[in-house]
Design an enzyme around this catalytic site. Structure first.
Site, PDB file in Angstrom:
ATOM      1  N   ASP A   1      -2.333   0.913   7.337  1.00  0.00           N
ATOM      2  CA  ASP A   1      -1.545   0.786   6.100  1.00  0.00           C
ATOM      3  C   ASP A   1      -1.084  -0.653   5.879  1.00  0.00           C
ATOM      4  O   ASP A   1      -1.062  -1.141   4.749  1.00  0.00           O
ATOM      5  CB  ASP A   1      -0.354   1.743   6.135  1.00  0.00           C
ATOM      6  CG  ASP A   1      -0.800   3.195   6.163  1.00  0.00           C
ATOM      7  OD1 ASP A   1      -1.311   3.677   5.140  1.00  0.00           O
ATOM      8  OD2 ASP A   1      -0.654   3.840   7.220  1.00  0.00           O
TER       9      ASP A   1
ATOM     10  N   GLU B   1      -1.155  -1.503  -4.902  1.00  0.00           N
ATOM     11  CA  GLU B   1      -2.379  -0.742  -5.167  1.00  0.00           C
ATOM     12  C   GLU B   1      -2.095   0.351  -6.196  1.00  0.00           C
ATOM     13  O   GLU B   1      -1.048   0.990  -6.157  1.00  0.00           O
ATOM     14  CB  GLU B   1      -2.885  -0.126  -3.859  1.00  0.00           C
ATOM     15  CG  GLU B   1      -4.301   0.371  -3.937  1.00  0.00           C
ATOM     16  CD  GLU B   1      -4.826   0.754  -2.569  1.00  0.00           C
ATOM     17  OE1 GLU B   1      -5.324  -0.124  -1.859  1.00  0.00           O
ATOM     18  OE2 GLU B   1      -4.708   1.946  -2.222  1.00  0.00           O
TER      19      GLU B   1
ATOM     20  N   ASP C   1       0.887  -1.165   0.000  1.00  0.00           N
ATOM     21  CA  ASP C   1       0.000   0.000   0.000  1.00  0.00           C
ATOM     22  C   ASP C   1       0.925   1.216   0.000  1.00  0.00           C
ATOM     23  O   ASP C   1       1.458   1.590   1.037  1.00  0.00           O
ATOM     24  CB  ASP C   1      -0.898  -0.008   1.238  1.00  0.00           C
ATOM     25  CG  ASP C   1      -1.763   1.241   1.318  1.00  0.00           C
ATOM     26  OD1 ASP C   1      -2.281   1.671   0.271  1.00  0.00           O
ATOM     27  OD2 ASP C   1      -1.898   1.795   2.426  1.00  0.00           O
TER      28      ASP C   1
END
Length: 173
Positions: free
Chosen positions: A139, A67, A8
């Site tokens: 996160d 991502e 992420d």
């Protein structure tokens, strides 16, 4: 057995999550955050690159999933996020890892069941799916969700290939 590293990305905090996929099941291996410091973006990008490189050496993943950039309200934030992603991707490519990219909505849909899930829902489902004693930091949970999304995608592709080529219970023969 396949080890998947999920990322992420962020210019201040980059989450990572590592899972093992074996015989259609997933197992938690590790997760955490790379927290950058300093004022210069170039220093932060190097810290992300170095951090991801260390994680790759430690866990020896087979696959890398990250991502995609979403459209932020602030263009400067979107640019920094894109640069952080680039730094992480270069670390993966330099280690010879294949890179998969997923939209945030796709990750949430895969893990929670709705693309509009909030952070708390993602954290809760990651905890449940990986049988963790507590919810991971946001996160890190997002990174684990990216890894889980990639695992689910891989399993779906294997099942689909099996309908064409023949598999035994979702595993390639």
């Amino acid at each position: 057995m396949t080890i998947i590293l999920g990322i992420d990305p962020g210019s201040r905090i980059t989450g990572y999550g590592v899972i093992r996929q074996q015989a259609g099941k997933v197992e938690y291996l590790g997760s955490g955050c790379i927290r950058t410091s300093g004022e210069q973006l170039s220093d932060k990008l190097k810290q992300i690159y170095d951090g991801i490189s260390e994680i790759i050496l430690q866990f020896k993943p087979d696959l890398f999933a990250i991502e995609q950039v979403f459209m932020a309200k602030n263009p400067d934030s979107a640019l920094k996020l894109g640069q952080a992603r680039g730094s992480a991707i270069v670390a993966a490519v330099n280690a010879g890892l294949p890179v998969a990219e997923y939209a945030a909505r796709q990750v949430k849909q895969s893990v929670v069941g709705t693309g509009a899930a909030d952070k708390e829902q993602v954290q809760h489902m990651v905890k449940q799916l990986l049988k963790l004693p507590a919810c991971p930091q946001a996160d890190a949970a997002d990174a684990l969700a990216v890894a889980l999304c990639h695992s689910h995608t891989q399993q779906t592709l294997i099942r689909m290939a099996g309908k064409v080529h023949g598999t035994a219970r979702g595993r390639l023969r």
